[in-house]
Design a protein around this motif. Structure first.
Motif, PDB file in Angstrom:
ATOM      1  N   PHE A 112       1.377   7.476   8.632  1.00  0.00           N
ATOM      2  CA  PHE A 112       1.314   8.626   7.087  1.00  0.00           C
ATOM      3  C   PHE A 112      -0.797   8.310   6.971  1.00  0.00           C
ATOM      4  O   PHE A 112       0.008   6.615   6.713  1.00  0.00           O
ATOM      5  CB  PHE A 112       2.346   8.420   6.171  1.00  0.00           C
ATOM      6  CG  PHE A 112       3.746   8.555   5.873  1.00  0.00           C
ATOM      7  CD1 PHE A 112       3.869   9.998   5.831  1.00  0.00           C
ATOM      8  CD2 PHE A 112       4.554   7.918   6.641  1.00  0.00           C
ATOM      9  CE1 PHE A 112       5.578  10.568   5.833  1.00  0.00           C
ATOM     10  CE2 PHE A 112       5.854   8.232   6.873  1.00  0.00           C
ATOM     11  CZ  PHE A 112       6.379   9.352   6.947  1.00  0.00           C
ATOM     12  N   GLU A 121       2.168  12.972   8.258  1.00  0.00           N
ATOM     13  CA  GLU A 121       2.684  12.104   8.694  1.00  0.00           C
ATOM     14  C   GLU A 121       1.591  12.852  10.047  1.00  0.00           C
ATOM     15  O   GLU A 121       1.301  13.399  10.847  1.00  0.00           O
ATOM     16  CB  GLU A 121       4.119  12.939   9.131  1.00  0.00           C
ATOM     17  CG  GLU A 121       4.760  12.409   9.939  1.00  0.00           C
ATOM     18  CD  GLU A 121       5.818  12.495   9.893  1.00  0.00           C
ATOM     19  OE1 GLU A 121       6.589  11.368  10.410  1.00  0.00           O
ATOM     20  OE2 GLU A 121       6.804  13.743   9.305  1.00  0.00           O
ATOM     21  N   GLY A 122       1.446  11.952  11.065  1.00  0.00           N
ATOM     22  CA  GLY A 122       0.730  12.007  12.326  1.00  0.00           C
ATOM     23  C   GLY A 122       1.407  11.765  13.249  1.00  0.00           C
ATOM     24  O   GLY A 122       3.085  11.050  13.281  1.00  0.00           O
ATOM     25  N   PHE A 123       1.647  12.000  14.447  1.00  0.00           N
ATOM     26  CA  PHE A 123       2.640  11.994  16.060  1.00  0.00           C
ATOM     27  C   PHE A 123       1.300  12.003  16.490  1.00  0.00           C
ATOM     28  O   PHE A 123       0.910  11.695  17.531  1.00  0.00           O
ATOM     29  CB  PHE A 123       2.925  13.692  16.056  1.00  0.00           C
ATOM     30  CG  PHE A 123       3.802  14.743  15.198  1.00  0.00           C
ATOM     31  CD1 PHE A 123       4.793  13.380  14.916  1.00  0.00           C
ATOM     32  CD2 PHE A 123       3.461  14.815  13.841  1.00  0.00           C
ATOM     33  CE1 PHE A 123       6.316  14.192  13.920  1.00  0.00           C
ATOM     34  CE2 PHE A 123       4.187  15.301  13.040  1.00  0.00           C
ATOM     35  CZ  PHE A 123       5.680  14.579  12.382  1.00  0.00           C
ATOM     36  N   ASP A 142      -2.121  12.509  16.298  1.00  0.00           N
ATOM     37  CA  ASP A 142      -2.884  12.905  15.773  1.00  0.00           C
ATOM     38  C   ASP A 142      -2.465  13.385  14.441  1.00  0.00           C
ATOM     39  O   ASP A 142      -1.114  14.329  14.528  1.00  0.00           O
ATOM     40  CB  ASP A 142      -2.582  14.447  16.558  1.00  0.00           C
ATOM     41  CG  ASP A 142      -2.732  15.330  16.096  1.00  0.00           C
ATOM     42  OD1 ASP A 142      -3.957  16.139  15.376  1.00  0.00           O
ATOM     43  OD2 ASP A 142      -2.209  16.960  17.192  1.00  0.00           O
ATOM     44  N   PHE A 143      -3.162  13.669  12.983  1.00  0.00           N
ATOM     45  CA  PHE A 143      -2.458  13.816  11.834  1.00  0.00           C
ATOM     46  C   PHE A 143      -2.960  15.792  11.272  1.00  0.00           C
ATOM     47  O   PHE A 143      -2.967  15.547  10.190  1.00  0.00           O
ATOM     48  CB  PHE A 143      -3.343  12.747  10.889  1.00  0.00           C
ATOM     49  CG  PHE A 143      -3.043  11.441  10.571  1.00  0.00           C
ATOM     50  CD1 PHE A 143      -1.646  10.978  10.674  1.00  0.00           C
ATOM     51  CD2 PHE A 143      -3.447  10.683  12.211  1.00  0.00           C
ATOM     52  CE1 PHE A 143      -1.480   9.756  10.755  1.00  0.00           C
ATOM     53  CE2 PHE A 143      -3.190   9.156  12.329  1.00  0.00           C
ATOM     54  CZ  PHE A 143      -1.761   8.610  11.549  1.00  0.00           C
ATOM     55  N   LYS A 145      -1.970  18.392  13.007  1.00  0.00           N
ATOM     56  CA  LYS A 145      -1.313  18.842  12.901  1.00  0.00           C
ATOM     57  C   LYS A 145       0.507  18.324  12.369  1.00  0.00           C
ATOM     58  O   LYS A 145       1.467  19.213  12.082  1.00  0.00           O
ATOM     59  CB  LYS A 145      -0.152  19.191  14.400  1.00  0.00           C
ATOM     60  CG  LYS A 145      -1.437  20.232  14.777  1.00  0.00           C
ATOM     61  CD  LYS A 145      -1.135  20.829  16.094  1.00  0.00           C
ATOM     62  CE  LYS A 145      -2.215  21.470  17.217  1.00  0.00           C
ATOM     63  NZ  LYS A 145      -2.574  21.002  18.577  1.00  0.00           N
ATOM     64  N   GLY A 146       0.762  17.830  11.233  1.00  0.00           N
ATOM     65  CA  GLY A 146       1.782  17.285  11.074  1.00  0.00           C
ATOM     66  C   GLY A 146       1.901  17.442   9.696  1.00  0.00           C
ATOM     67  O   GLY A 146       1.183  17.997   8.893  1.00  0.00           O
TER      68      GLY A 146
END
Length: 158
Positions: A112, A121-123, A142-143, A145-146
Motif C-alpha cells: 500500500f 493498493e499496489g499490484f 503498479d499503484f 490501477k490499485g
C-alpha cells in the motif's frame, strides 16, 4: 521472513508495548515518553467502495511495524477476510496478508502506497515462495490501477 517469524516479532512487540509501571508515580520524562509513544502508534481505518465492490483496511502502525485487518468483498468473487503484518518502508507498507477464502487459508504479499490521506493498493507479478505468493519485483508495482482506500471511522470494538 516466514509467517511464524513475523507473528513472533509482532507478539514480542505487543508484549513489550503492554509492559508498564502500573502503580508507580510518573515523572515528567515518563509523561513525555508516553506522549511520544502515543504519537508514534497510529490506529486508522480505511474503506474502498466502487459499484458492487468493497474492501476494508484497519491499520495499526507503531514505529514502522504494521499490523491490522484486511477484507475484500468483490462482486462475483469469494470474500476474503484476514490479517496483515509487515513494515513501513518510506511511504509504502509491505505486509503479508493471511486470509481465509472458501474454507482454506492462504498467504500473499500486499503493498500500500500513502497518497495524501488515502492508501492505494499496489499490484504486480507474483510467484509462489514456500507457499506464500510474493512480488517478483517490488520496484515494478503498479499503484495507478490499485484500490484506493479512503479514511473512515473505525468501528467500535465489540
Amino acid at each position: 521472513m516466514t509467517v511464524r517469524n513475523t507473528l513472533a516479532l509482532l507478539t514480542a512487540a505487543f508484549m513489550c508495548s503492554c509492559s508498564g509501571n502500573s502503580g508507580s508515580k510518573s515523572t515528567s520524562s515518563d509523561t513525555l515518553s508516553g506522549k511520544q509513544d502515543a504519537a508514534m502508534a497510529a490506529i486508522q481505518c480505511f474503506a474502498y467502495q466502487a459499484q458492487k465492490d468493497s474492501a476494508f483496511l484497519h491499520l495499526e502502525i507503531n514505529s514502522g511495524i504494521v499490523s491490522g485487518k484486511l477484507s475484500y468483498a468483490l462482486f462475483e468473487k469469494d470474500r476474503n477476510d484476514g490479517t496483515i503484518a509487515g513494515t513501513m518502508s518510506g511511504d509504502t507498507i509491505f505486509a503479508r496478508y493471511t486470509f481465509s477464502s472458501e474454507g482454506s487459508q492462504s498467504v500473499r504479499e500486499v503493498a500500500f502506497l500513502k497518497s495524501g490521506t488515502d492508501w492505494v493498493e499496489g499490484f504486480g507479478d507474483a510467484k509462489d515462495s514456500a507457499g506464500v505468493m510474493v512480488f517478483t519485483d517490488r520496484s515494478g508495482l503498479d499503484f495507478e490501477k490499485g484500490l484506493h482506500f479512503k479514511p473512515v471511522e473505525c468501528p467500535a470494538a465489540p
